[in-house]
Scaffold this motif. Structure first.
Motif, PDB file in Angstrom:
ATOM      1  N   ILE A  38       7.061  13.037  -4.903  1.00 55.81           N
ATOM      2  CA  ILE A  38       6.290  12.560  -6.050  1.00 55.81           C
ATOM      3  C   ILE A  38       4.916  13.224  -6.047  1.00 55.81           C
ATOM      4  CG2 ILE A  38       7.452  10.330  -6.353  1.00 55.81           C
ATOM      5  CD1 ILE A  38       5.220   9.013  -4.762  1.00 55.81           C
ATOM      6  N   GLU A  39       4.388  13.418  -7.232  1.00 56.19           N
ATOM      7  CA  GLU A  39       3.037  13.959  -7.375  1.00 56.19           C
ATOM      8  C   GLU A  39       2.090  12.801  -7.616  1.00 56.19           C
ATOM      9  OE1 GLU A  39       2.080  17.677  -9.804  1.00 56.19           O
ATOM     10  OE2 GLU A  39       4.210  17.356 -10.208  1.00 56.19           O
ATOM     11  N   LEU A  40       0.954  12.820  -6.951  1.00 58.18           N
ATOM     12  CA  LEU A  40      -0.022  11.738  -7.106  1.00 58.18           C
ATOM     13  C   LEU A  40      -1.320  12.296  -7.669  1.00 58.18           C
ATOM     14  CD1 LEU A  40       0.468   9.835  -3.716  1.00 58.18           C
ATOM     15  CD2 LEU A  40       1.336   9.168  -5.959  1.00 58.18           C
ATOM     16  N   ARG A  41      -1.867  11.569  -8.608  1.00 56.96           N
ATOM     17  CA  ARG A  41      -3.231  11.906  -9.046  1.00 56.96           C
ATOM     18  C   ARG A  41      -4.191  11.414  -7.966  1.00 56.96           C
ATOM     19  NH1 ARG A  41      -1.220   9.738 -13.870  1.00 56.96           N
ATOM     20  NH2 ARG A  41      -2.408   7.818 -13.545  1.00 56.96           N
ATOM     21  N   PRO A  42      -5.393  12.002  -7.864  1.00 61.91           N
ATOM     22  CA  PRO A  42      -6.316  11.614  -6.787  1.00 61.91           C
ATOM     23  C   PRO A  42      -6.585  10.112  -6.749  1.00 61.91           C
ATOM     24  CG  PRO A  42      -7.136  13.557  -7.932  1.00 61.91           C
ATOM     25  CD  PRO A  42      -5.920  13.110  -8.681  1.00 61.91           C
ATOM     26  N   GLU A  43      -6.730   9.482  -7.918  1.00 57.75           N
ATOM     27  CA  GLU A  43      -7.045   8.044  -7.900  1.00 57.75           C
ATOM     28  C   GLU A  43      -5.840   7.231  -7.423  1.00 57.75           C
ATOM     29  OE1 GLU A  43      -7.149  10.018 -10.499  1.00 57.75           O
ATOM     30  OE2 GLU A  43      -6.333   9.117 -12.332  1.00 57.75           O
ATOM     31  N   GLU A  44      -4.629   7.722  -7.749  1.00 54.00           N
ATOM     32  CA  GLU A  44      -3.422   7.039  -7.259  1.00 54.00           C
ATOM     33  C   GLU A  44      -3.323   7.179  -5.740  1.00 54.00           C
ATOM     34  OE1 GLU A  44      -0.155   7.486 -10.839  1.00 54.00           O
ATOM     35  OE2 GLU A  44      -0.600   9.244  -9.597  1.00 54.00           O
ATOM     36  N   ALA A  45      -3.612   8.398  -5.261  1.00 56.32           N
ATOM     37  CA  ALA A  45      -3.551   8.641  -3.818  1.00 56.32           C
ATOM     38  C   ALA A  45      -4.534   7.736  -3.081  1.00 56.32           C
ATOM     39  CB  ALA A  45      -3.841  10.112  -3.514  1.00 56.32           C
ATOM     40  N   ALA A  46      -5.711   7.577  -3.656  1.00 61.83           N
ATOM     41  CA  ALA A  46      -6.736   6.734  -3.025  1.00 61.83           C
ATOM     42  C   ALA A  46      -6.271   5.281  -2.975  1.00 61.83           C
ATOM     43  CB  ALA A  46      -8.044   6.859  -3.798  1.00 61.83           C
ATOM     44  N   MET A  47      -5.695   4.818  -4.088  1.00 60.22           N
ATOM     45  CA  MET A  47      -5.228   3.435  -4.170  1.00 60.22           C
ATOM     46  C   MET A  47      -4.091   3.190  -3.165  1.00 60.22           C
ATOM     47  SD  MET A  47      -4.315   1.641  -7.787  1.00 60.22           S
ATOM     48  CE  MET A  47      -2.645   2.261  -7.810  1.00 60.22           C
ATOM     49  N   LEU A  48      -3.120   4.129  -3.163  1.00 60.63           N
ATOM     50  CA  LEU A  48      -1.985   3.976  -2.250  1.00 60.63           C
ATOM     51  C   LEU A  48      -2.454   4.089  -0.801  1.00 60.63           C
ATOM     52  CD1 LEU A  48       0.732   6.006  -4.160  1.00 60.63           C
ATOM     53  CD2 LEU A  48       0.785   3.565  -3.633  1.00 60.63           C
ATOM     54  N   GLY A  49      -3.439   4.947  -0.579  1.00 60.88           N
ATOM     55  CA  GLY A  49      -3.975   5.106   0.769  1.00 60.88           C
ATOM     56  C   GLY A  49      -4.575   3.807   1.269  1.00 60.88           C
ATOM     57  N   HIS A  50      -5.273   3.144   0.393  1.00 62.53           N
ATOM     58  CA  HIS A  50      -5.875   1.854   0.733  1.00 62.53           C
ATOM     59  C   HIS A  50      -4.776   0.846   1.118  1.00 62.53           C
ATOM     60  CE1 HIS A  50      -8.519  -1.616   0.487  1.00 62.53           C
ATOM     61  NE2 HIS A  50      -7.627  -2.198  -0.302  1.00 62.53           N
ATOM     62  N   ASP A  51      -3.732   0.776   0.270  1.00 60.82           N
ATOM     63  CA  ASP A  51      -2.618  -0.152   0.548  1.00 60.82           C
ATOM     64  C   ASP A  51      -1.910   0.223   1.857  1.00 60.82           C
ATOM     65  OD1 ASP A  51      -3.235  -1.384  -1.791  1.00 60.82           O
ATOM     66  OD2 ASP A  51      -1.532  -0.591  -2.932  1.00 60.82           O
ATOM     67  N   LEU A  52      -1.657   1.512   2.012  1.00 57.89           N
ATOM     68  CA  LEU A  52      -0.920   1.984   3.185  1.00 57.89           C
ATOM     69  C   LEU A  52      -1.690   1.652   4.467  1.00 57.89           C
ATOM     70  CD1 LEU A  52       1.645   3.477   3.990  1.00 57.89           C
ATOM     71  CD2 LEU A  52       0.398   5.629   3.817  1.00 57.89           C
ATOM     72  N   ASP A  53      -3.013   1.850   4.422  1.00 63.80           N
ATOM     73  CA  ASP A  53      -3.831   1.514   5.594  1.00 63.80           C
ATOM     74  C   ASP A  53      -3.698   0.047   5.961  1.00 63.80           C
ATOM     75  OD1 ASP A  53      -4.739   3.958   6.261  1.00 63.80           O
ATOM     76  OD2 ASP A  53      -6.685   3.778   5.255  1.00 63.80           O
ATOM     77  N   ARG A  54      -3.701  -0.787   4.955  1.00 64.02           N
ATOM     78  CA  ARG A  54      -3.604  -2.230   5.221  1.00 64.02           C
ATOM     79  C   ARG A  54      -2.229  -2.582   5.806  1.00 64.02           C
ATOM     80  NH1 ARG A  54      -5.093  -6.027   0.505  1.00 64.02           N
ATOM     81  NH2 ARG A  54      -4.730  -7.516   2.195  1.00 64.02           N
ATOM     82  N   ILE A  55      -1.190  -1.954   5.232  1.00 62.52           N
ATOM     83  CA  ILE A  55       0.173  -2.223   5.737  1.00 62.52           C
ATOM     84  C   ILE A  55       0.287  -1.746   7.184  1.00 62.52           C
ATOM     85  CG2 ILE A  55       2.617  -1.597   5.494  1.00 62.52           C
ATOM     86  CD1 ILE A  55       1.990  -1.307   2.425  1.00 62.52           C
ATOM     87  N   LEU A  56      -0.211  -0.552   7.439  1.00 63.78           N
ATOM     88  CA  LEU A  56      -0.084   0.003   8.791  1.00 63.78           C
ATOM     89  C   LEU A  56      -0.920  -0.782   9.793  1.00 63.78           C
ATOM     90  CD1 LEU A  56       0.026   3.831   8.049  1.00 63.78           C
ATOM     91  CD2 LEU A  56       1.917   2.270   8.525  1.00 63.78           C
ATOM     92  N   ALA A  57      -2.066  -1.280   9.334  1.00 69.63           N
ATOM     93  CA  ALA A  57      -2.885  -2.095  10.228  1.00 69.63           C
ATOM     94  C   ALA A  57      -2.117  -3.354  10.619  1.00 69.63           C
ATOM     95  CB  ALA A  57      -4.204  -2.464   9.545  1.00 69.63           C
ATOM     96  N   TYR A  58      -1.394  -3.910   9.642  1.00 68.82           N
ATOM     97  CA  TYR A  58      -0.576  -5.091   9.914  1.00 68.82           C
ATOM     98  C   TYR A  58       0.539  -4.753  10.898  1.00 68.82           C
ATOM     99  CZ  TYR A  58       2.742  -8.892   9.058  1.00 68.82           C
ATOM    100  OH  TYR A  58       3.616  -9.932   9.218  1.00 68.82           O
ATOM    101  N   VAL A  59       1.163  -3.590  10.690  1.00 69.56           N
ATOM    102  CA  VAL A  59       2.233  -3.163  11.605  1.00 69.56           C
ATOM    103  C   VAL A  59       1.668  -2.955  13.013  1.00 69.56           C
ATOM    104  CG1 VAL A  59       3.886  -1.327  12.121  1.00 69.56           C
ATOM    105  CG2 VAL A  59       3.654  -2.156   9.778  1.00 69.56           C
ATOM    106  N   GLU A  60       0.486  -2.366  13.091  1.00 70.72           N
ATOM    107  CA  GLU A  60      -0.142  -2.176  14.403  1.00 70.72           C
ATOM    108  C   GLU A  60      -0.356  -3.514  15.096  1.00 70.72           C
ATOM    109  OE1 GLU A  60      -0.717   0.290  16.377  1.00 70.72           O
ATOM    110  OE2 GLU A  60       0.076   1.761  14.969  1.00 70.72           O
ATOM    111  N   GLU A  61      -0.738  -4.483  14.299  1.00 66.23           N
ATOM    112  CA  GLU A  61      -0.947  -5.833  14.838  1.00 66.23           C
ATOM    113  C   GLU A  61       0.383  -6.355  15.417  1.00 66.23           C
ATOM    114  OE1 GLU A  61      -2.574  -9.789  12.743  1.00 66.23           O
ATOM    115  OE2 GLU A  61      -3.459  -7.929  11.979  1.00 66.23           O
ATOM    116  N   LEU A  62       1.474  -6.149  14.675  1.00 69.47           N
ATOM    117  CA  LEU A  62       2.796  -6.589  15.147  1.00 69.47           C
ATOM    118  C   LEU A  62       3.196  -5.841  16.408  1.00 69.47           C
ATOM    119  CD1 LEU A  62       4.895  -6.809  11.850  1.00 69.47           C
ATOM    120  CD2 LEU A  62       3.842  -8.679  13.125  1.00 69.47           C
ATOM    121  N   ARG A  63       2.880  -4.549  16.433  1.00 74.50           N
ATOM    122  CA  ARG A  63       3.281  -3.738  17.580  1.00 74.50           C
ATOM    123  C   ARG A  63       2.574  -4.160  18.850  1.00 74.50           C
ATOM    124  NH1 ARG A  63       5.312   1.660  16.004  1.00 74.50           N
ATOM    125  NH2 ARG A  63       4.084   2.682  17.599  1.00 74.50           N
ATOM    126  N   ALA A  64       1.450  -4.835  18.691  1.00 72.64           N
ATOM    127  CA  ALA A  64       0.701  -5.273  19.873  1.00 72.64           C
ATOM    128  C   ALA A  64       1.458  -6.363  20.635  1.00 72.64           C
ATOM    129  CB  ALA A  64      -0.673  -5.776  19.447  1.00 72.64           C
TER     130      ALA A  64
END
Lengths: 116, 505
Positions: A38-64
């Motif tokens: 998929i192609e992302l516009r910069p603002e979409e990439a920024a938004m998804l990046g924000h969401d992805l960081d939050r999801i991954l932070a949650y996963v990191e918490e689980l991995r602990a």
């Protein structure tokens, strides 16, 4: 061949990067976007990046959590798979199968040229 | 005086390390997760349904026959059948993969830790030097998966690809070997043997050009004696045993040449280009190693009871290696003849059927050698016939062989019968019977033979003189001349006998 990263989350976390720490949010988004074709516009990439960081932070918490002594549970219940007999059933036929396709020819789906 | 620490680069000998991945299409009636037929060659998208189209809400249900076939393949190659195996999603995007993932098996395949012995088979003598035992090639795993659809890319400036999903969801087993192979010969021998086993089992039709038996090769090289493996390249796009052999040989030479000049091998996927007879790097755009496998939540783990695979083990037919051994032991066939006969179950089955229930070893050996020499020769010269035709005409070929052996046909007559029958458009059995009827019989009339001998001796006084002067090798010349006058139909023994009497008398 079976790649090293068996569970998808590792691929998202590490992707093609040397070490997880090297992976910036933007790199991760670009990597996943490329895999998803998929192609992302910069603002979409920024938004998804924000969401992805939050999801991954949650996963990191689980991995602990220490799960060494816990059997992985993929499915709820483990009764074994139900099989079917090798008996033909009617399908849709080409006309119905391709009815929603933007373009068809001779019963085939027509898509943008994949190679060369 | 200077002492060089390293030997000159040219003195280093390299060896190849080869592992093979074979995809074999299973001969089920229907696809692996739905009831669509698997027939080859149907109209585009005639055999699709919500499951194999990946429509929302459709759920896969595993075909029991596909499981049985995979287990039989595992049992025939000495594998351990796993009591529990798991289907996983292999994620990638390509138009011929409607779901966006392929259902395959990742870390828990249905069969593991098998092996295939090569060497007793062969034309080649591939054995472990020291022990003399056949080379044993490890089989890492066999797993079940679904095939993708077929893409046809527009030609002549057409900027489109055409997607046919009839093949999407056709059951495959992938058989992965250990990197135990060292030469292209070994690789091809392994493939032939594996193909024969699958065909004997009836789980695959073994058709390389239609793609029901496909092979990718992992090739690396290393200095002889080095334990560590070199960087490997995966080679794809080989669709005949010959192209497998040529592609591996090319790749070994390419990598060895790079190593000799100290260059690094890049790990990559390469495609065999048949026309240019070389491997070429696949464009990285087409590569995708990031498959993000995870267990498919739509499919529970596959459980196979011990009772089930014991029952399946009891259904295994006589396998190619066992059949070769038996034919060599009981009928006295040579290893090479037994190997060629046993390549196809139909061929050897018809061969055995033609000989009857109590085969006479002499007759069997004569028929086998007749097939490998005269009939194989005719097949090579006249490409319109195949071994399938030969298998179908086994009783007629036995009759022909017997007639020839008993002197009822001369060599020339035999060649003519085969040529006429092989060129005919009728089925080979009928064509053989017709050609045999027309061939007539050998000339056994002593008067006719004597007349021919007299004519030949009169026509060649010089040779006669030489013969009588002690050059007895001229006999062969006279036999040839007499046979020519008899249109190749003279009884060889009679011709020789009459000639000798005249010459020596």
């Amino acid at each position: 061949m079976i790649p090293m990263e068996y569970l998808s989350i590792d691929s998202v976390l590490h992707g093609p990067f040397q070490a997880p720490s090297q992976a910036s949010t933007a790199d991760r988004v670009a990597h996943v976007a490329r895999l998803a074709r998929i192609e992302l516009r910069p603002e979409e990439a920024a938004m998804l990046g924000h969401d992805l960081d939050r999801i991954l932070a949650y996963v990191e918490e689980l991995r602990a959590v220490d799960t060494d002594a816990v059997e992985p549970m993929i499915h709820a219940g483990d009764r074994g798979l139900v099989l079917r007999q090798d008996v033909e059933r009617d399908g849709l036929g080409a006309a119905m199968a391709t009815a929603g396709a933007p373009a068809t020819e001779g019963g085939a789906f027509v898509v943008p040229r994949v190679i060369g | 005086m200077l002492v060089t620490a390293l030997p000159a680069p040219t003195t280093v000998a390299y060896e190849a390390v080869i592992g093979l991945e074979v995809h074999a299409q299973l001969r089920t009636r229907t696809k692996i997760f739905c009831g669509c037929p698997t027939d080859f060659g149907a109209a585009a998208n005639a055999h699709v349904c919500p499951v194999c189209l990946g429509l929302p809400g459709a759920l896969p249900v595993l075909n029991a026959e596909a499981v049985q076939m995979a287990v039989r393949a595992g049992l025939a190659t000495g594998c351990e059948v796993q009591a529990r195996s798991v289907f996983a999603r292999k994620n990638y995007f390509y138009p011929d993969l409607p779901k966006g993932y392929q259902i395959s098996q990742a870390d828990q395949p249905v069969c593991v830790a098998g092996h295939l012995d090569i060497g007793d088979a062969c034309r080649l003598d591939i054995n472990d030097g020291a022990s003399g035992a056949p080379r044993r090639i490890g089989i890492t795993r066999i797993h079940l998966e679904e095939d993708a659809g077929k893409s046809v890319h527009g030609e002549g400036g057409v900027h489109a690809s055409f997607i046919n999903l009839n093949r999407a969801g056709v059951p495959l087993i992938e058989i992965v070997s250990e990197p135990d192979l060292r030469t292209s010969e070994e690789a091809v021998t392994y493939l032939r043997e594996l193909r024969a086993i699958l065909v004997y089992l009836g789980v695959c039709d073994g058709n390389l050009d239609q793609g029901s038996f496909r092979c990718d090769a992992n090739v690396s090289v290393r200095p002889v004696g080095q334990q560590r493996l070199g960087t490997r390249c995966e080679i794809k796009n080989m669709n005949s045993f010959r192209s497998v052999r040529d592609a591996i040989d090319y790749e070994i030479a390419r990598q060895t040449a790079l190593c000799r000049v100290g260059e690094r091998i890049a790990q990559q996927t390469r495609l065999w280009n048949q026309e240019l007879a070389r491997t070429e790097p696949m464009r990285s755009k087409e590569e995708s190693h990031d498959y993000r496998y995870f267990p498919d939540p739509d499919l529970l783990p596959l459980r196979i009871d011990e009772a089930v695979f014991r029952a399946l083990a009891a259904t295994l037919p006589e396998l190619p290696a066992q059949k070769r051994t038996r034919l060599q032991r009981d009928l006295g066939l040579s290893a090479a003849v037994a190997a060629t006969l046993c390549e196809e179950p139909q061929r050897v089955d018809r061969f055995e059927a033609a000989l009857g229930t109590n085969p006479d070893p002499k007759q069997a050996s004569a028929l086998a050698h007749f097939l490998m020499a005269q009939v194989a020769g005719a097949l090579n010269r006249m490409e319109q016939r195949s071994w399938d035709d030969v298998a179908a005409a086994m009783p007629e070929l036995l009759t022909l062989c017997e007639r020839w052996r008993s002197g009822g046909l001369s060599n020339k007559m035999l060649a003519e019968v085969l040529q006429q029958a092989f060129l005919s458009e009728n089925p080979l059995p009928d064509a053989l019977l017709a050609a045999m009827a027309q061939a007539g019989s050998v000339v056994r009339d002593e008067g006719a033979v004597q007349a021919a001998v007299d004519q030949v001796l009169a026509a060649h006084p010089k040779e006669l003189q030489r013969y009588r002067g002690g050059q007895t090798q001229a006999l062969g010349f006279f036999i040839g001349q007499v046979m020519r006058r008899l249109a190749g139909k003279g009884d060889a023994a009679l011709v020789t006998d009459v000639l000798k009497r005249r010459l020596d008398g």
